[in-house]
Motif scaffolding. Structure first.
Motif, PDB file in Angstrom:
ATOM      1  N   LEU A 198       6.920   7.580   1.044  1.00 52.33           N
ATOM      2  CA  LEU A 198       6.072   6.609   0.950  1.00 52.33           C
ATOM      3  C   LEU A 198       6.680   5.520   0.093  1.00 52.33           C
ATOM      4  O   LEU A 198       6.794   4.166   0.525  1.00 52.33           O
ATOM      5  CB  LEU A 198       4.777   7.044   0.559  1.00 52.33           C
ATOM      6  N   THR A 257       0.458   3.815  -3.020  1.00 50.28           N
ATOM      7  CA  THR A 257       0.105   5.261  -2.779  1.00 50.28           C
ATOM      8  C   THR A 257       1.134   6.073  -3.033  1.00 50.28           C
ATOM      9  O   THR A 257       0.773   7.304  -3.545  1.00 50.28           O
ATOM     10  CB  THR A 257      -0.566   5.105  -1.261  1.00 50.28           C
ATOM     11  N   ASP A 292      -0.195  -6.293   2.669  1.00 47.07           N
ATOM     12  CA  ASP A 292       0.923  -5.702   3.320  1.00 47.07           C
ATOM     13  C   ASP A 292       1.381  -6.771   4.232  1.00 47.07           C
ATOM     14  O   ASP A 292       0.482  -7.340   5.231  1.00 47.07           O
ATOM     15  CB  ASP A 292       0.532  -4.434   3.912  1.00 47.07           C
ATOM     16  N   PHE A 318      11.244  -0.439   1.515  1.00 44.72           N
ATOM     17  CA  PHE A 318      11.954  -0.964   2.734  1.00 44.72           C
ATOM     18  C   PHE A 318      11.108  -2.119   3.075  1.00 44.72           C
ATOM     19  O   PHE A 318      11.664  -3.312   3.488  1.00 44.72           O
ATOM     20  CB  PHE A 318      11.951   0.033   3.825  1.00 44.72           C
ATOM     21  N   VAL A 319      10.030  -2.037   3.247  1.00 41.41           N
ATOM     22  CA  VAL A 319       9.084  -3.202   3.540  1.00 41.41           C
ATOM     23  C   VAL A 319       9.388  -4.452   2.467  1.00 41.41           C
ATOM     24  O   VAL A 319       9.412  -5.721   2.906  1.00 41.41           O
ATOM     25  CB  VAL A 319       7.711  -2.777   3.615  1.00 41.41           C
ATOM     26  N   GLU A 355      -5.984  -0.072  -2.712  1.00 42.31           N
ATOM     27  CA  GLU A 355      -6.425  -1.265  -2.146  1.00 42.31           C
ATOM     28  C   GLU A 355      -6.897  -2.263  -3.246  1.00 42.31           C
ATOM     29  O   GLU A 355      -6.734  -3.394  -3.165  1.00 42.31           O
ATOM     30  CB  GLU A 355      -7.380  -1.190  -1.082  1.00 42.31           C
ATOM     31  N   THR A 410       0.922  -1.174  -0.168  1.00 43.25           N
ATOM     32  CA  THR A 410       0.127  -0.096  -0.062  1.00 43.25           C
ATOM     33  C   THR A 410       0.824   1.178  -0.030  1.00 43.25           C
ATOM     34  O   THR A 410       0.575   2.228  -0.835  1.00 43.25           O
ATOM     35  CB  THR A 410      -0.855   0.039   1.199  1.00 43.25           C
ATOM     36  N   GLN A 411       1.944   1.306   0.760  1.00 38.27           N
ATOM     37  CA  GLN A 411       2.881   2.285   0.958  1.00 38.27           C
ATOM     38  C   GLN A 411       3.322   2.856  -0.280  1.00 38.27           C
ATOM     39  O   GLN A 411       3.527   3.753  -0.854  1.00 38.27           O
ATOM     40  CB  GLN A 411       3.944   2.389   1.893  1.00 38.27           C
ATOM     41  N   LEU A 470       9.734   4.948  -0.587  1.00 43.23           N
ATOM     42  CA  LEU A 470      10.737   4.437   0.248  1.00 43.23           C
ATOM     43  C   LEU A 470      10.399   3.417   1.358  1.00 43.23           C
ATOM     44  O   LEU A 470      11.131   2.168   1.480  1.00 43.23           O
ATOM     45  CB  LEU A 470      11.670   5.363   0.511  1.00 43.23           C
ATOM     46  N   VAL A 471       9.496   3.629   1.786  1.00 44.89           N
ATOM     47  CA  VAL A 471       9.010   2.970   3.129  1.00 44.89           C
ATOM     48  C   VAL A 471       8.343   1.722   2.422  1.00 44.89           C
ATOM     49  O   VAL A 471       8.742   0.528   3.015  1.00 44.89           O
ATOM     50  CB  VAL A 471       7.758   3.657   3.881  1.00 44.89           C
ATOM     51  N   ASN A 525      -5.982   5.906  -1.778  1.00 45.15           N
ATOM     52  CA  ASN A 525      -6.096   4.803  -1.028  1.00 45.15           C
ATOM     53  C   ASN A 525      -6.868   3.656  -1.258  1.00 45.15           C
ATOM     54  O   ASN A 525      -6.453   2.586  -1.581  1.00 45.15           O
ATOM     55  CB  ASN A 525      -6.172   5.006   0.418  1.00 45.15           C
TER      56      ASN A 525
END
Lengths: 99, 506, 634
Positions: free
Chosen positions: B395, B325, B488, B401-402, B478, B321-322, B397-398, B474
């Motif tokens: 976002l 989005t 996620d 990272f995940v 989804e 999602t991050q 990059l987050v 968002n």
């Protein structure tokens, strides 16, 4: 009467026309040779129409004649114009449309 | 949605014989009208309601092609972007069409045509319609570059066209492939997105078709190694053209990846993820590094865009999602920041009559407003927190990272490089003692400021309050992820809901 | 270990947002208002910060009136970012730690704003200067009031931006523009750590808010916590100019002096220390990262001190000193619960005395026609008595003269350092000696000795608007130590950073103190012997030892960066551009050229002779015929 002579005659005429188109330089003669080829094919069409016993070939032949007539009109006009501007009717002289 | 599309084309072509001033005003009016309609659509959009404002007519029954339009949150975001940027560009390029090959009318007519087609592309819910519009957008932009650009504009225009056509043809092959596949299924031939996405597809077939689409979008986006048309096109076109090209048209590539690659070929998308992520990371770093070494301002910005598109693609394919989005938001924000950057440097280049950084210096002294705007646009481009691109980049990059921490580490290097290329450019052009050629340079005019102001306001406002956009994005994200069939990953040490922590008032 | 668990803000605390909003508003008005605001812009700039200070003071008093366990408040403004599980609230957190910072930033900030009214009086772009200063204060307040790492990051980069703008304020000077860019880029390297740290935090905990992370920090694995600690340390190194990201601070002295005082001494550069202290819940569980913090602090405190010894530029000498003092704070912060409070204590006293000295240096420069070379100073104590006296207060504070604020704070750190391990303690002790040396050298060269002024320079005392802030700061430098009365600051910060259990140190504190004072005395004496007794040459001597040369070159920090990153980087970028043009684009253009060449050859067939066209038609017809026959017969 056998259809063979007609076919042979048609082939001979076509070949003469074909050779003429490829070898002659005078535009008028080339043009006549093209007509010769058209007529050779007309002959073949009519012969086959006779053999098959229907009118399809004859109809096609009429179309060819109409096309030939139209072609003469346009073609001769072009040749005349070229002759007027370049004082020559040789096809090899009109080779401007190249690469 | 179709009204501005048709309207813009028609109205722009009508006054083709009239004077330039009227054309400009009419063009500006039409673009504002479109913006108004788009804003109304945005306001009326029901958050979380999936595709809306749909419209569907049978087009070519034998192919199963429909004229089908509709927007979800992702499409709506991009439609809004298009609608916002076009009036800005028209206002900013007020005089740029005067010197072109075909005159003012053609310039603005092509711009409006492009706007209409682009909106159509973002709203198309039928693959065939999308393909036709996708290719159709090439026509206006080709003429805009080729007719109103710099010295090597023909080269640039042809290069752009050939690149795009190559991609387009690969996509056409896939579109035909889709027809074959769908004709075999029980629904019969169809191009409707809603029906295609439900269709079972053989694994290998799906992968091949995916490739066709993906390469086309990668060229459009543009990603390394098929990016070299962009610097040429951007440096030869007028600033306005570059904005339309980079900020709007290139988004079709990344938009297409979300809508079609992920939407139609979920299995193949996951199969291709490692390669795509690798390419995206390479794009991020490669674009940034090459940008550092450029001397021509538009080329530099073009390479920064290669880097930014790398981020966008990265966000799309990390499949969470991050990331997505962030990517969608990134498309919008990158549109704003790059538009501002292209336009303000365009004004600068027009004054200095040179694109080269080495020809400038000390501009801040003579044109402080120009320098200020340039700095803000530049800072937006390097994703300074507080400006809108930060949120999207962060976002992405987050999300990355995940997905994988070391990919994120490499991609994050891009933010250091971003600081380098923007600030080096700013330092060399704006600071120092003014070079003789810039002495006496005029600051921005009222028209130029009013063209840039909306962009800057949006950049700052969305930097602090992105809620309006994230709210519509968002749910759409989804939906996409659901279609792909991923969710996620949970954090390793989830924060257990403490007393009264989670239920904070709003 | 304490958990951040704030209550919702009410009463005076609900005005927290206004503390930030005031300077932000000031910056916005001054930047957007343009030349219209030139006339009163500086007044607005001072007023907004002063207003913030009053609010901070009110809030602080309110905080003191509460019980020790009831001193944390949060004010939720709105939801900033939301994407799936990633959710960032724009909230403010007010607790004892933030409260102290708030007072420091707005208090010292307001004084420096006031000072700048005089200092920048003749600059045509003064309005813009105040706009940037206001922007800085707003960003710094966001940084210390954030209750989420992402919001903190917003302030973190905001102060970086303000620092960039202010270092490069005189951007017609190429050196200033380069220094500004360097500061920003080096800081970005640190931000890399910050950004990655936040990402790791989200990936691990699913949240980036202080409150939530602090609650579950213990549950993460050691590896993750160590990585988090190191990443945040990298960020802190960038912002606080710690080795290895120290190189930008000396160049940053290109900015106007009030900027050096506010940003590069009192507030922004201490943000790294704030970050480490604020993240105590991470460091407490990551001993390796803590050790790294101690090492960085110890190395930097010596590094900066050595640089400070060799500089002739008064501001650069002070900048080296700043680096060194922040090294002390880092060291203390790395010591854990035993050191956090002292790190903050030293941070506050340093904020007072270093701002005081920077402003004093500015006042000196003001009188010396912006000359910064100390070799051109000398004997200024008569010409500028107020500046001299206030500067002397700062001087006594920084070297740790008994009774002055720096004495209390530095002494505590050295003590804590020895308790932790010998090396850290010795480094801190040695640093104290070197500090005494270079500061005495600076004092002697500037205010004592012979006049070595340039021709035509007539030093004069600065106007009231500049000396009043100096006096206030000097007073604070002297009296800052009261915060330690009865260990007040330790107790006050305990809810945030925890409190060490009390135990008797191996060496009695009084012995420790005496040792420190002795080392300081040695430093002062050495300086007196080397500088004070001799004539100071007007140009720097060239024939000096290797050590002096190294210190003058900032211990080769720039040279290392250049050799290791910049030159190879340049070459790599150059190669890449060539590769892009020749390789990638060349392949594309090559394909195009191949097609072009092919068609060039093929068009030869179009020779213009009707007969050859006719022949090719015939051949074509024959081929078709043969093909059809072949198919039919087969």
């Amino acid at each position: 009467m056998s259809e063979t002579p007609f076919i042979v005659l048609s082939a001979i005429l076509f070949t003469i026309g074909c050779v003429g188109v490829l070898t002659r330089r005078n535009a008028i003669v080339v043009f006549m040779c093209v007509e010769l080829m058209l007529n050779a094919s007309n002959l073949a069409l009519i012969t086959f129409a006779r053999v098959h016993g229907n009118l399809d070939g004859q109809v096609a032949a009429f179309f060819v004649m109409v096309v030939a007539a139209a072609e003469v009109v346009v073609g001769l006009a072009i040749i005349m114009t070229i002759f007027r501007t370049r004082r020559s009717a040789s096809v090899d002289d009109a080779s401007l449309l190249k690469y | 949605m179709a009204v501005p599309l048709v309207g813009s084309v028609v109205v722009a072509l009508l006054p083709a014989r009239l004077g330039g001033a009227l054309t400009k005003q009419v063009a500006f009016g039409v673009s504002l009208l479109t913006l108004g309609i788009a804003a109304a659509v945005g306001a009326g959009y029901d958050v979380g309601g999936g595709f809306q404002y749909t419209e569907e007519h049978e087009w070519i029954a034998a192919f199963g092609a429909h004229y089908a339009l509709g927007v979800d949150g992702i499409g709506l975001t991009l439609v809004l972007l298009t609608a916002i940027l076009t009036p800005v560009v028209i206002l900013a390029s007020w005089d740029d069409g005067d010197a072109g090959r075909w005159g003012v009318n053609a310039f603005f007519a092509w711009m409006l045509a492009l706007e209409g087609l682009a909106i159509g592309v973002f709203a198309a819910t039928d693959v065939f319609l999308f393909y036709v519009l996708f290719e159709a957008t090439l026509i206006p932009i080709y003429f805009l570059i080729g007719g109103f650009g710099g010295a090597r504009r023909s080269y640039a225009a042809v290069k752009f066209l050939l690149y795009s056509l190559l991609g387009g043809l690969l996509m056409l092959a896939s579109v035909i492939g889709l027809y074959v596949v769908s004709a075999d299924s029980e629904t019969g031939p169809t191009y409707l997105l809603s029906e295609l996405s439900r269709m079972e597809m053989d694994q290998n077939v799906g992968r091949w078709l995916f490739l066709g689409f993906f390469i086309a979008f990668a060229i459009k986006a543009p990603m390394f190694p098929v990016h070299t048309w962009l610097p040429d096109a951007a440096s030869e076109g007028t600033p306005g053209t570059s904005v339309l090209l980079v900020s709007i048209l290139d988004k079709i590539g990344t938009f297409g990846m979300i809508r079609f690659c992920l939407g139609l070929f979920p299995e193949a998308s996951q199969w291709a993820t490692p390669v795509v992520v690798a390419l995206a990371v390479v794009s991020v770093l490669y674009g940034a590094l090459v940008a550092v070494g450029q001397d021509s301002i538009p080329r530099l910005i073009a390479y920064t865009s290669v880097s930014h598109f790398g981020f966008i693609v990265l966000g799309i394919f990390v499949m969470n999602t991050q990331g997505q989005t962030g990517s969608t938001l990134y498309m919008f924000n990158h549109g704003l920041s790059t538009a501002a950057l292209f336009l303000v440097t365009g004004f600068l280049i027009r004054r200095r009559r040179s694109q080269l950084i080495s020809d400038m210096g000390g501009v801040e002294k003579v044109a402080p407003v120009l320098a200020g705007v340039f700095l803000v646009a530049g800072l937006a481009s390097l994703s300074l927190p507080g400006l809108s691109p930060f949120i999207s980049e962060f976002l992405v990059l987050v999300g990355t990272f995940v997905y994988s921490w070391w990919v994120a580490v490499i991609a994050t290097l891009g933010i250091v490089l971003a600081a380098l290329y923007i600030l080096v450019m700013y330092q060399r052009t704006m600071t120092g003692v003014p070079v003789p050629a810039v002495v006496g340079m005029k600051d921005l005019t009222r028209r130029e400021i009013s063209a840039l102001a909306p962009l800057l306001v949006l950049i700052v406002a969305l930097g602090f309050f992105p809620q309006p956009l994230t709210a519509i994005i968002n749910p759409a994200v989804e939906d996409t992820l659901q279609q792909v069939g991923v969710s996620d990953p949970a954090p390793d040490v989830p924060v257990t809901a403490g007393p009264g922590e989670e239920e904070e008032s709003h | 270990m304490p958990v951040v668990d704030p209550a919702a803000a009410d009463g005076v605390f609900s005005l927290l947002w206004l503390v930030i909003a005031l300077p932000a508003l000031g910056a916005a008005v001054l930047l957007l208002g343009g030349r219209r605001t030139d006339a009163w812009g500086h007044l607005l700039g001072v007023a907004t910060v002063a207003g913030s200070f009053v609010l901070s003071l009110v809030a602080f008093v309110g905080l003191l009136g509460r019980g020790a366990d009831d001193r944390a408040f949060t004010q939720h403004l709105y939801t900033w970012i939301e994407a799936g599980g990633f959710r960032v609230e724009a909230s403010l957190l007010y607790d004892p730690l933030s409260a102290l910072f708030l007072l420091l930033i707005t208090g010292v900030g307001a004084l420096i704003h006031l000072y700048s009214v005089g200092y920048m009086a003749h600059d045509p772009r003064r309005r813009r200067f105040f706009a940037y200063l206001n922007l800085f204060v707003a960003a710094m307040l966001v940084l210390v009031l954030a209750d989420d790492y992402v919001v903190l990051f917003l302030g973190w980069e905001g102060v970086g931006l303000a620092s960039y703008l202010l270092i490069g304020f005189w951007q017609h000077k190429p050196s200033a523009a380069v220094a500004a860019k360097k500061a920003f880029v080096v800081n970005r390297v640190g931000d890399l750590g910050m950004a990655l740290g936040i990402m790791l935090m989200f990936a691990t905990f699913g949240s980036t808010a202080f409150a939530e992370v602090s609650r579950v920090a213990t549950e993460a694995t050691d590896g993750v916590l160590t990585a988090l600690g190191l990443l945040l340390l990298l960020a802190a190194c960038g912002k606080s100019a710690q080795v290895p990201l120290q190189s930008w601070l000396l160049d940053a002295m290109e900015g106007p002096t009030p900027v050096s005082a506010l940003i590069h001494a009192a507030t922004m550069v201490t943000a790294g220390v704030y970050l480490v202290v604020r993240s105590n819940f991470i460091y407490e569980n990551a001993p390796v990262a803590q050790t790294a913090v101690v090492v960085v602090g110890a190395v930097t405190l010596l590094w900066g001190a050595v640089i400070g010894c060799a500089k002739d530029d008064i501001k650069k000498a002070l900048a080296g000193s700043t680096m060194s003092q922040i090294g002390y704070m880092m060291l203390a912060a790395g010591l854990g619960v035993a050191g956090y409070a002292f790190a903050i204590f030293h941070l506050l006293t340093h904020g007072f005395f270093k701002a005081n000295m920077f402003l004093g240096a500015g006042s000196v420069m003001h009188g010396m026609d912006d000359d910064v070379d100390m070799r051109h100073y000398g004997a200024l104590q008569k010409a500028m008595p107020v500046t001299f006296l206030t500067f002397a207060m700062g001087y006594l504070a920084i070297i740790g003269f008994p009774g002055f604020s720096g004495f209390w704070s530095k002494d505590k750190i050295i003590e804590a350092g020895f308790e932790d391990n010998l090396v850290a303690g010795l480094a801190a002790l040695l640093g104290a000696g070197i500090t005494a040396f270079y500061m005495t050298r600076l004092m002697l060269m500037t205010f004592f000795g012979e006049k070595r002024w340039e021709k035509g320079v007539h030093p004069h005392e600065s106007p009231k608007v500049m000396t009043v802030p100096l006096i206030v700061l000097a007073a604070l430098s002297v009296l800052g130590g009261v915060m330690l009365l009865g260990d007040w600051i330790v107790g006050f910060l305990a809810p945030v950073v925890g409190e060490a259990e009390h135990h008797t140190p191996a060496v009695p504190p009084i012995v420790m103190t005496l040792v420190v004072v002795a080392v300081v005395a040695v430093g002062v004496a050495t300086a007196w012997l080397l500088v004070g007794r001799r004539e100071v040459p007007r140009t720097a001597p060239q024939r000096v030892s290797v050590f002096t040369r190294a210190a003058r070159a900032d211990l080769y920090g720039d040279a290392i960066n250049e050799a290791l990153f910049m030159r190879p980087g340049d070459r790599f970028v150059g190669d890449l551009v060539t590769f892009d043009n020749a390789g990638v684009d060349g392949a594309v253009n090559g394909t195009a050229a191949a097609f072009g060449g092919m068609s060039g050859r093929m068009r030869r067939w179009q020779n213009g002779f009707v007969r050859s066209y006719a022949l090719s038609v015939l051949v074509g017809a024959l081929v078709v015929l043969v093909a059809m026959l072949a198919v039919n017969l087969a």
